[in-house]
Design a protein around this motif. Structure first.
Motif, mmCIF file in Angstrom:
data_model
loop_
_atom_site.group_PDB
_atom_site.id
_atom_site.type_symbol
_atom_site.label_atom_id
_atom_site.label_comp_id
_atom_site.label_asym_id
_atom_site.label_seq_id
_atom_site.Cartn_x
_atom_site.Cartn_y
_atom_site.Cartn_z
ATOM 1 N N ASP A 13 2.789 -3.340 -1.172
ATOM 2 C CA ASP A 13 3.716 -2.207 -1.378
ATOM 3 C C ASP A 13 5.072 -2.496 -0.755
ATOM 4 O O ASP A 13 6.112 -2.329 -1.386
ATOM 5 N N ASP A 17 8.675 -3.201 -2.559
ATOM 6 C CA ASP A 17 9.785 -2.284 -2.281
ATOM 7 C C ASP A 17 10.991 -2.985 -1.647
ATOM 8 O O ASP A 17 11.999 -2.331 -1.345
ATOM 9 N N LYS A 109 3.712 4.101 2.440
ATOM 10 C CA LYS A 109 3.620 5.193 1.466
ATOM 11 C C LYS A 109 2.507 6.167 1.823
ATOM 12 O O LYS A 109 2.665 7.377 1.764
ATOM 13 N N ASN A 110 1.325 5.624 2.156
ATOM 14 C CA ASN A 110 0.150 6.454 2.452
ATOM 15 C C ASN A 110 -0.864 5.602 3.216
ATOM 16 O O ASN A 110 -0.603 4.423 3.492
ATOM 17 N N GLU A 113 -1.668 2.325 1.114
ATOM 18 C CA GLU A 113 -0.488 1.466 0.938
ATOM 19 C C GLU A 113 0.385 1.652 2.173
ATOM 20 O O GLU A 113 1.387 2.378 2.148
ATOM 21 N N ASN A 114 -0.039 0.995 3.258
ATOM 22 C CA ASN A 114 0.582 1.296 4.551
ATOM 23 C C ASN A 114 1.445 0.164 5.120
ATOM 24 O O ASN A 114 1.561 0.010 6.331
#
Ligand code: CMP
Length: 140
Positions: A13, A17, A109-110, A113-114
């Motif tokens: 992730d 990004d 993100k969460n 997906e950290n």
């Protein structure tokens, strides 16, 4: 006695990004020396092996699929008290609970997906480091 090395991955992730540079910069600024570094991609088999300790958890399949979904950056970091200090720098597993300024608070993100992984013990730091790097790929 606590060791002086830990292992980290910048997860798919954060790579997708565009946060590789910002995360490595934060790691450097906190006084960690990068002694090994690799831009790579895990197969589903390798991701499953790396996270085998979580194989009984309900999120295991999701974790393996995510970790093999795109490139990652793997690194070995050196600093006094590396494992504990790095876990402080990355923050709680769930970014909603991560302290302000930590890598996960800024970039994750969460809970799945950290953004980053950090070893949870000296023993696992050694195991995870040798999973990704051979002796000739580590520099002091
Ligand atoms: P990491 O530090 O790489 O170690 C195990 C990973 O499992 C963790 O970060 C999270 O990405 C993932 N994980 C932990 N708990 C959950 C959950 N409840 N749902 C999805 N993924 C999780």
């Amino acid at each position: 006695m606590s060791g002086n090395r830990t292992f980290t991955m910048i997860k798919p992730d954060a790579v997708a990004d565009g946060y590789i540079g910002a995360i490595l910069s934060q790691i450097n600024d906190r006084g960690f020396k990068i002694v090994a570094l690799k831009y790579t991609k895990l197969s589903t088999e390798k991701a499953g092996e790396f996270y085998a300790v979580h194989s009984a958890r309900p999120f295991y399949r999701e974790l393996v699929d995510f970790m093999s979904s795109g490139p990652i950056v793997a690194a070995i970091l050196e600093k006094e008290n590396a494992v504990e200090d790095f876990r402080k720098l990355i923050g709680a597993t769930n970014p909603a609970e991560a302290a302000p300024g930590t890598i996960r608070a800024k970039f994750a993100k969460n809970i799945g997906e950290n953004a980053v992984h950090g070893s949870d013990s000296d023993d696992n730091a050694a195991i995870e480091s040798s999973f990704h790097f051979s002796g000739t790929e580590i520099f002091n």
